[in-house]
Design an enzyme around this catalytic site. Sequence first.
Site, PDB file in Angstrom:
ATOM      1  N   SER A 172       4.467  -5.765  -1.098  1.00  0.00           N
ATOM      2  CA  SER A 172       5.685  -5.487  -0.444  1.00  0.00           C
ATOM      3  C   SER A 172       7.162  -5.871  -0.814  1.00  0.00           C
ATOM      4  O   SER A 172       7.096  -7.180  -2.020  1.00  0.00           O
ATOM      5  CB  SER A 172       5.309  -6.348   0.888  1.00  0.00           C
ATOM      6  OG  SER A 172       6.984  -6.954   1.696  1.00  0.00           O
ATOM      7  N   TYR A 185       2.099 -14.471   4.270  1.00  0.00           N
ATOM      8  CA  TYR A 185       2.118 -13.274   4.420  1.00  0.00           C
ATOM      9  C   TYR A 185       2.912 -12.601   2.775  1.00  0.00           C
ATOM     10  O   TYR A 185       2.232 -11.505   1.864  1.00  0.00           O
ATOM     11  CB  TYR A 185       2.811 -12.506   5.518  1.00  0.00           C
ATOM     12  CG  TYR A 185       3.159 -10.447   4.560  1.00  0.00           C
ATOM     13  CD1 TYR A 185       1.692  -9.761   4.834  1.00  0.00           C
ATOM     14  CD2 TYR A 185       4.634 -10.699   4.834  1.00  0.00           C
ATOM     15  CE1 TYR A 185       2.160  -8.010   4.984  1.00  0.00           C
ATOM     16  CE2 TYR A 185       4.104  -8.931   4.629  1.00  0.00           C
ATOM     17  CZ  TYR A 185       3.442  -7.861   4.566  1.00  0.00           C
ATOM     18  OH  TYR A 185       3.935  -6.146   4.319  1.00  0.00           O
ATOM     19  N   LYS A 189       1.356 -11.219  -0.976  1.00  0.00           N
ATOM     20  CA  LYS A 189       1.809 -10.067  -1.619  1.00  0.00           C
ATOM     21  C   LYS A 189       2.504 -10.185  -2.968  1.00  0.00           C
ATOM     22  O   LYS A 189       1.988  -9.537  -4.058  1.00  0.00           O
ATOM     23  CB  LYS A 189       3.082  -9.236  -0.860  1.00  0.00           C
ATOM     24  CG  LYS A 189       2.600  -8.564   0.677  1.00  0.00           C
ATOM     25  CD  LYS A 189       1.491  -7.037   0.256  1.00  0.00           C
ATOM     26  CE  LYS A 189       0.785  -6.791   2.341  1.00  0.00           C
ATOM     27  NZ  LYS A 189       0.325  -5.764   2.102  1.00  0.00           N
TER      28      LYS A 189
HETATM   29  P1  NAP Z   1       0.946   0.199  10.211  1.00  0.00           P
HETATM   30  O1  NAP Z   1       1.695   1.852  10.484  1.00  0.00           O
HETATM   31  O2  NAP Z   1       0.672  -0.849  11.376  1.00  0.00           O
HETATM   32  O3  NAP Z   1      -0.612   1.286  10.156  1.00  0.00           O
HETATM   33  C1  NAP Z   1      -1.752   0.330   9.411  1.00  0.00           C
HETATM   34  C2  NAP Z   1      -2.578   1.054   9.689  1.00  0.00           C
HETATM   35  O4  NAP Z   1      -3.486  -0.029   9.348  1.00  0.00           O
HETATM   36  C3  NAP Z   1      -3.636   1.803  10.559  1.00  0.00           C
HETATM   37  O5  NAP Z   1      -3.801   2.789  10.548  1.00  0.00           O
HETATM   38  C4  NAP Z   1      -4.549   1.407  11.471  1.00  0.00           C
HETATM   39  O6  NAP Z   1      -5.618   1.234  11.729  1.00  0.00           O
HETATM   40  C5  NAP Z   1      -4.728   0.723   9.627  1.00  0.00           C
HETATM   41  N1  NAP Z   1      -5.702  -1.385  10.151  1.00  0.00           N
HETATM   42  C6  NAP Z   1      -5.222  -2.046  10.277  1.00  0.00           C
HETATM   43  N2  NAP Z   1      -5.844  -2.760  10.414  1.00  0.00           N
HETATM   44  C7  NAP Z   1      -6.698  -3.041   9.092  1.00  0.00           C
HETATM   45  C8  NAP Z   1      -7.900  -3.460   8.657  1.00  0.00           C
HETATM   46  N3  NAP Z   1      -8.436  -4.777   8.655  1.00  0.00           N
HETATM   47  N4  NAP Z   1      -8.695  -2.269   7.918  1.00  0.00           N
HETATM   48  C9  NAP Z   1      -8.984  -1.488   7.529  1.00  0.00           C
HETATM   49  N5  NAP Z   1      -7.564  -0.633   8.666  1.00  0.00           N
HETATM   50  C10 NAP Z   1      -6.975  -1.599   9.014  1.00  0.00           C
HETATM   51  O7  NAP Z   1       1.292  -0.102   9.256  1.00  0.00           O
HETATM   52  P2  NAP Z   1       1.984  -0.393   7.682  1.00  0.00           P
HETATM   53  O8  NAP Z   1       3.736  -0.253   7.895  1.00  0.00           O
HETATM   54  O9  NAP Z   1       1.994   1.607   7.469  1.00  0.00           O
HETATM   55  O10 NAP Z   1       1.867  -0.678   7.092  1.00  0.00           O
HETATM   56  C11 NAP Z   1       0.565  -0.222   5.527  1.00  0.00           C
HETATM   57  C12 NAP Z   1       0.777  -1.220   4.083  1.00  0.00           C
HETATM   58  O11 NAP Z   1       2.066  -1.174   3.987  1.00  0.00           O
HETATM   59  C13 NAP Z   1       0.458  -2.389   4.521  1.00  0.00           C
HETATM   60  O12 NAP Z   1      -0.149  -3.109   3.498  1.00  0.00           O
HETATM   61  C14 NAP Z   1       1.923  -3.738   4.873  1.00  0.00           C
HETATM   62  O13 NAP Z   1       1.497  -4.471   4.027  1.00  0.00           O
HETATM   63  C15 NAP Z   1       2.944  -3.083   3.385  1.00  0.00           C
HETATM   64  N6  NAP Z   1       4.151  -2.687   3.919  1.00  0.00           N
HETATM   65  C16 NAP Z   1       4.431  -2.030   4.707  1.00  0.00           C
HETATM   66  C17 NAP Z   1       5.866  -2.420   5.241  1.00  0.00           C
HETATM   67  C18 NAP Z   1       6.792  -2.057   6.346  1.00  0.00           C
HETATM   68  O14 NAP Z   1       7.871  -2.411   6.285  1.00  0.00           O
HETATM   69  N7  NAP Z   1       6.388  -1.351   7.355  1.00  0.00           N
HETATM   70  C19 NAP Z   1       6.999  -3.078   4.286  1.00  0.00           C
HETATM   71  C20 NAP Z   1       6.595  -3.264   2.675  1.00  0.00           C
HETATM   72  C21 NAP Z   1       4.962  -3.757   2.816  1.00  0.00           C
HETATM   73  P3  NAP Z   1      -7.073   0.482  12.632  1.00  0.00           P
HETATM   74  O15 NAP Z   1      -6.537   0.369  14.539  1.00  0.00           O
HETATM   75  O16 NAP Z   1      -7.737   1.948  13.251  1.00  0.00           O
HETATM   76  O17 NAP Z   1      -7.703  -0.478  12.420  1.00  0.00           O
END
Ligand code: NAP
Length: 281
Positions: A172, A185, A189
Amino acid sequence: MIRSLLFSNASSFKQVVSPLYMSAKHNHTMNRLKGKVAIVTASTEGIGFAIAKRLGDEGASVIVSSRKEANVNSAVSSLRKQGITVEGVVCHVGNKDQRKQLLETAVKKFGGLDILVSNAAVNPAIATTLETSEDAWDKIFDINLKCSWLLAKEAYPELLKRGGGNIVFVSSLTAYQPIFPLGPYGVSKTALLGLTKAIAGEVVHDNIRVNCVAPGIVDTKFASALTTAESAREQTLSIVPMRRLGKPEEIAGAVAFLVSDDSSYMTGETIVVAGGALAHL
Ligand code: NAP
């Protein structure tokens, strides 16, 4: 000049060239990943889903997974409708048996594993770093860091059997620059950047590359606390020169590059995909 010779007016230029340009821009079926098998964790929505779709579009057979069966089923059916070869497994990355099941599915259904994308993360704490509870701290480091390490460790023998492969960790922008209230968090990361380098150096002679992607603020449920209210959104975007949220597909493009031979001389690196936001340690 050439354009004016070939096309007598602007609209005929657009009619002929635009579709070609558009199909090149959106054609991910260039088969860079044909014959490869990929596991993407936390891939039933958001960034993980976009990564699964992109790797599938590029020819990989993909295993999607997350904690809830209904989410897994709906992701599988949506990807299959889009012509992707996909299987789904319920896998909370903190559950040892479910991680085992994830790897076994790759082997049983598709014959092995070439690509691991470790994408799951949590942030149970909305507090300053020093006011975060110990439980929340442990959960953050368990899921975001330890489970990424465990997945890599458990996938390693399968990658070796294929003569090599690729691991990508999803970090991140907060790895480089803390964003309140995501202190711990962000630290988890930052540790992923180190994990990437540590493993990369150790498996380089196994023909395994290990890289990382650091998304900025991306339009998903995960980021909704930072982006839903107008005032929060404006403050969040003030650190982004492009003044917009990233799209999950924009992160997926970087991951597809990292797991393809187009990045064959890269390992131990992190690509920041953050609309120009400042990112250095
Ligand atoms: P998201 O849209 O909220 O999606 C989360 C996904 O993770 C869902 O499919 C959820 O499904 C699954 N999940 C949650 N906890 C889990 C666990 N313990 N084991 C397996 N699956 C799990 O999240 P996102 O924004 O795409 O984030 C994905 C990654 O990108 C993360 O590593 C996050 O830190 C990183 N990231 C995101 C952002 C941002 O701005 N969005 C920025 C930087 C980095 P279920 O509920 O069915 O488990």
